[in-house]
Each structure stands twice: as C-alpha cells, then as structure tokens.
Design a protein around this motif. Structure first.
Motif, mmCIF file in Angstrom:
data_model
loop_
_atom_site.group_PDB
_atom_site.id
_atom_site.type_symbol
_atom_site.label_atom_id
_atom_site.label_comp_id
_atom_site.label_asym_id
_atom_site.label_seq_id
_atom_site.Cartn_x
_atom_site.Cartn_y
_atom_site.Cartn_z
ATOM 1 N N ASN A 1 0.849 -1.202 0.000
ATOM 2 C CA ASN A 1 0.000 0.000 0.000
ATOM 3 C C ASN A 1 0.881 1.246 0.000
ATOM 4 O O ASN A 1 2.117 1.143 0.124
ATOM 5 N N GLY A 2 0.251 2.391 -0.114
ATOM 6 C CA GLY A 2 1.008 3.640 -0.221
ATOM 7 C C GLY A 2 1.729 4.005 1.066
ATOM 8 O O GLY A 2 2.834 4.553 1.027
ATOM 9 N N THR A 3 1.116 3.694 2.193
ATOM 10 C CA THR A 3 1.744 3.998 3.479
ATOM 11 C C THR A 3 3.037 3.199 3.640
ATOM 12 O O THR A 3 4.072 3.742 4.057
ATOM 13 N N THR B 1 -2.069 17.280 4.932
ATOM 14 C CA THR B 1 -1.885 16.001 4.239
ATOM 15 C C THR B 1 -2.749 14.955 4.922
ATOM 16 O O THR B 1 -3.311 15.194 5.993
ATOM 17 N N ALA C 1 -1.304 9.398 6.736
ATOM 18 C CA ALA C 1 -0.305 8.379 6.384
ATOM 19 C C ALA C 1 1.093 8.962 6.195
ATOM 20 O O ALA C 1 2.090 8.306 6.509
ATOM 21 N N THR C 2 1.184 10.194 5.680
ATOM 22 C CA THR C 2 2.500 10.820 5.478
ATOM 23 C C THR C 2 3.235 10.915 6.821
ATOM 24 O O THR C 2 4.401 10.522 6.939
ATOM 25 N N MET D 1 4.166 16.686 -0.752
ATOM 26 C CA MET D 1 2.995 15.878 -1.130
ATOM 27 C C MET D 1 2.169 16.665 -2.149
ATOM 28 O O MET D 1 1.863 17.830 -1.933
ATOM 29 N N ASP E 1 5.697 12.390 -1.937
ATOM 30 C CA ASP E 1 4.484 11.646 -1.636
ATOM 31 C C ASP E 1 3.554 11.893 -2.831
ATOM 32 O O ASP E 1 2.835 12.889 -2.890
ATOM 33 N N THR F 1 1.224 9.876 -3.803
ATOM 34 C CA THR F 1 0.116 8.933 -3.645
ATOM 35 C C THR F 1 -1.181 9.432 -4.281
ATOM 36 O O THR F 1 -2.058 8.644 -4.588
ATOM 37 N N GLU F 2 -1.282 10.768 -4.471
ATOM 38 C CA GLU F 2 -2.515 11.324 -5.041
ATOM 39 C C GLU F 2 -2.322 11.798 -6.476
ATOM 40 O O GLU F 2 -3.265 12.295 -7.090
ATOM 41 N N SER G 1 0.085 5.414 -4.378
ATOM 42 C CA SER G 1 -0.943 4.584 -3.746
ATOM 43 C C SER G 1 -1.980 4.158 -4.782
ATOM 44 O O SER G 1 -2.320 4.934 -5.681
ATOM 45 N N LYS H 1 -8.172 6.076 -5.045
ATOM 46 C CA LYS H 1 -7.153 6.807 -5.805
ATOM 47 C C LYS H 1 -7.464 6.724 -7.293
ATOM 48 O O LYS H 1 -8.437 6.103 -7.705
ATOM 49 N N GLY I 1 -2.820 -1.017 -2.533
ATOM 50 C CA GLY I 1 -1.526 -1.171 -3.193
ATOM 51 C C GLY I 1 -0.749 0.115 -3.203
ATOM 52 O O GLY I 1 -1.280 1.185 -2.898
HETATM 53 C C1 LIG Z 1 -3.719 7.719 0.062
HETATM 54 C C2 LIG Z 1 -2.592 8.440 0.699
HETATM 55 C C3 LIG Z 1 -1.545 7.758 1.344
HETATM 56 C C4 LIG Z 1 -1.545 6.301 1.691
HETATM 57 O O1 LIG Z 1 -1.889 5.399 0.790
HETATM 58 P P1 LIG Z 1 -2.520 3.978 1.210
HETATM 59 O O2 LIG Z 1 -2.365 3.209 -0.043
HETATM 60 O O3 LIG Z 1 -3.942 4.244 1.583
HETATM 61 O O4 LIG Z 1 -1.719 3.424 2.327
HETATM 62 C C5 LIG Z 1 -0.465 8.496 1.811
HETATM 63 N N1 LIG Z 1 -0.414 9.824 1.695
HETATM 64 C C6 LIG Z 1 -1.422 10.520 1.125
HETATM 65 C C7 LIG Z 1 -1.302 11.991 1.025
HETATM 66 C C8 LIG Z 1 -2.540 9.855 0.619
HETATM 67 O O5 LIG Z 1 -3.536 10.571 0.062
#
Ligand SMILES: *Cc1c(COP(=O)(O)O)cnc(C)c1O
Length: 399
Positions: free
Chosen positions: A82-84, A108, A111-112, A170, A196, A198-199, A220, A225, A232
């Motif tokens: 996952n993204g985390t 943010t 998770a960051t 981010m 980061d 992830t978005e 992420s 997403k 993932g």
């Molecule tokens: C979604 C997200 C994550 C974490 O991703 P996961 O796959 O849900 O663990 C981390 N940082 C930001 C800013 C996010 O939006």
C-alpha cells in the motif's frame, strides 16, 4: 457619503445548485470517489486465479511495475502492499533513523506523518502555498535559514537539537508542488527528497510526471485513488541500487536461494500480491481515459463555480497539469463560517462532499511536533470542501 459596506450573505442554495448541475441527475447519492472497472479487470483477475499464483510475486507484478515506471517516467518501480508502506520503506532507504526529523506538510493525509513515525522519526510540519496547496518553497527556505544549521554532513534543528534528514513534498489532490524551488532548498541543506505522489499519478510538473522529480517517490492504489489495485502502492526511482534495496527490504530481506531461508535484515512483508497487480494492470491500461474524464469533470466544476460569489474552484497551478484526483472548492475567507452548513446541505442533497483533512498538528498524536507558523494551511483547512470526483461522473454527468 459614508455608506456601511454590507456584508453579503453567502448563498448556500446557489452553491448547492451549481454543484448539482455538474453531476448526474439520476444519481441520488454521489460518492466522493468511486473506481471505474471498464477494462480487462475480470479477465486479468481470472487469469491470475487460474494460474494459482496469487501472492507476491507473479507475472502481473512485473508487468505492473513496468507500466508504473513508464507512467512515472522513472527507470524503476517496485510494487508495494500500500502507499503507506511505500512511504515507510522510502523513508528508511533515505536513511531516516530514530530520533531524526522529517519535514512534511501539515496539510496532508495522516499516512505521510505516520510513515515518518514508523521510522521512529518525528514529523516537522511545513506550511502550504495557496497556489499548489503543497509545501511553500519560499517560506520553507526562510524558515530553515532561521532554525537550522549545518554540522558536518548533517542539518541540525537548533531548537530541538535533532537531525533534519529528509523532506516529503505531497502533491495535494493531484496538484503538483512547485518542485524546482523545493529541490533548490533541499540541495542547499543536503536533504533527501521523497515525493508523496500517492494522489498524483498522471500529474505533470513542467511537463514531467510527478514521482520522477525526486530520488524516491511513493504512489498509492487504494480504492479511492486515480487507479486502484484494491490496496496497493509503489516506489519509483531512477536509482537501480535503491530499487533493488526496496525489493529486498519489502520481501522480508530474504537472500536469493532456491530453498534456504536466510535474511540479512529485519525486512517487511510489503510486496504487492499478484492478484492485486492483475487488477492494477487492467486499471493502468485505462489511465489516459480516466485522466481525460477527470479533466472534463474539473472543467465543469470550474465553470459552475465561476457563477458562485464567495467561492472558487481550486485549479491546477499555472506551471503544472493536475490529474484532478479530488476536486475542491475554496470559500472566500469572509465566508469560512458557512463551510459546515455547506457541507450539511451538500450531503443532504446527496453530494458526498468532505472537509479537508484535520491538519496534522491539530491531531493529538502530532500536537507536540516541531512546526513553522502555518497560517495558509490553517486558512485552507477552514475553507476547503472536496467535491465528488469519480472518473465515472464525467461520462454520466450533466452541465
Ligand atoms: C492515500 C494516501 C496515502 C496512503 O496510501 P494507502 O495506499 O492508503 O496506504 C499516503 N499519503 C497521502 C497523502 C494519501 O492521500
């Protein structure tokens, strides 16, 4: 002559109607985000099940990694659970150690900051720019000159005595951070930069994809997403040694051997299962269509909100092309008080709008972390509303 300036009342009806006009009329409840499975998802998942190779690692994982590297414009991508977890491992690879500080935005998703905590490090919160909603490079530069000093190869926070090791910009809601000046500040101090991203899959800064602007980046593929693997993530990098280390550390640090179990570090079980990668391969094949739909929807929101006094649409920065992962509306400062009412009215009308995240330094778990003055993030957090943004809405929509 003196005439009392009449404060105009923010018009909730006009705003809700404007937002409603963008969205499908038939839809009673419009979720904030919803994935679209219109490609080969069923085929690839079936192929994966038929193969019985469902965990890490199978052929879909490699295929997913090649597709991801191409999208991020990097030489390597490593699929992660996952993204985390991707952020966690990227921070470890950047050399973040217990007791270090890592600079990250207060605006943010949690998770960051959590990924920084997993390393035993302390998040150090930075303010945002109104143009990008990401780290403000000018204020960061001034702030570091004020509080930091170099000692040998390290940067010390003079206020806490701790080492500042890394910086995590981010790309908020898909809008790219102004990376060039951010990288300049990082270079001035020798800080390791981890995007980061992830978005922001598919977003570009000055023509080049986000996730390719730093030595390591995290993506992420959660269900909300821009593309999903169920759950993932991925780490992208141009550095082959770092890519190898990322694979090794996320595969329990097992030394390659046909049968023996020898591990040379305390590794993690963080690789993406093949089953998830199968879904991801089908999703990535559709990314360009998703991006086009997202732009279409964003453009409709922009036009609808142009007719709403007291509120504005959050548009991509002039130097970037956003994936418009989550659309957002920003109330003018003097109408910030209308935010809760607007949220209530939107949700009552079936629009699953949401406020911005609670700022990290407002969470009890991060209240005592070091931080700069955070007026822009504070202001944005009071005034922002995220709008339903699923790629499927553009096709079904009105307006
Ligand atoms: C979604 C997200 C994550 C974490 O991703 P996961 O796959 O849900 O663990 C981390 N940082 C930001 C800013 C996010 O939006």
């Amino acid at each position: 002559m003196a005439q009392a300036k009449r404060q105009f009342q923010f018009d909730l009806d006009v705003t809700v109607a404007a937002l409603r006009s963008v969205l499908p009329e038939t839809c009673e409840r419009v979720p904030l985000h919803q994935p679209v499975f219109a490609g080969k998802e069923w085929d690839y998942v079936k192929e994966c099940l038929d193969s019985t190779v469902v965990s890490s690692i199978g052929s879909f994982v490699g295929r997913f990694e090649r597709q991801m590297a191409e999208l991020a414009g990097t030489r390597h991508a490593v699929a992660i659970v996952n993204g985390t977890a991707a952020l966690h491992v990227a921070l470890l690879l950047a050399g973040v150690r217990p007791g270090d500080e890592v600079l990250a935005p207060t605006l943010t998703f949690v998770a960051t900051a959590n990924a920084i905590s997993y390393c035993g490090a302390v998040p150090h919160f930075i303010d945002s720019s109104l143009v990008t909603l990401g780290i403000d490079p000018d204020r960061l530069r001034d702030y570091l000159r004020d509080i930091a000093e170099r000692r040998g190869d390290e940067v010390i926070n003079r206020r806490t005595g701790r080492v500042i090791r890394a910086l995590v910009p981010m790309h908020t809601f898909g809008h790219p951070v102004d990376m060039e000046p951010v990288l300049d500040v990082a270079a001035e101090w020798g800080l390791f930069v981890i995007e980061d991203a992830t978005e922001s899959l598919g977003s570009r800064y000055k023509g080049k994809p986000t996730g390719g602007w730093s030595r390591l980046a995290a993506f992420s593929f959660n269900g909300n997403k821009i593309v999903t693997t169920g759950g993932g993530g991925a780490i992208t990098t141009d550095d082959e040694a770092l890519a190898e280390k990322a694979k090794h550390l996320t595969t329990t640090a097992k030394l390659p051997h046909p049968w023996a179990f020898v591990h040379d570090a305390v590794g993690f079980n963080y690789r993406m299962p093949n089953l998830n990668a199968a879904l991801g391969c089908a999703q990535l094949e559709q990314i360009h269509g998703f991006l086009a739909s997202k732009r279409k929807l964003a453009e409709r929101y922009r036009r609808a909100l142009a007719g709403v006094p007291g509120a504005s649409f959050v548009a991509e920065p002039p130097f970037a092309r956003s994936n418009y992962w989550l659309n957002a509306l920003l109330l003018d400062e003097q109408h910030a008080d209308a935010r809760e009412q607007l949220l209530e009215r939107c949700n009552a009308a079936g629009l699953c709008c949401r406020p911005a995240w609670t700022l990290m330094h407002h969470l009890p778990i991060y209240r005592n972390c070091p931080r700069m003055e955070l007026p822009v993030a504070e202001s944005v957090a009071r005034r922002l509303i995220n709008l339903p943004s699923g790629a499927g809405l553009a096709e079904a929509g009105g307006g």
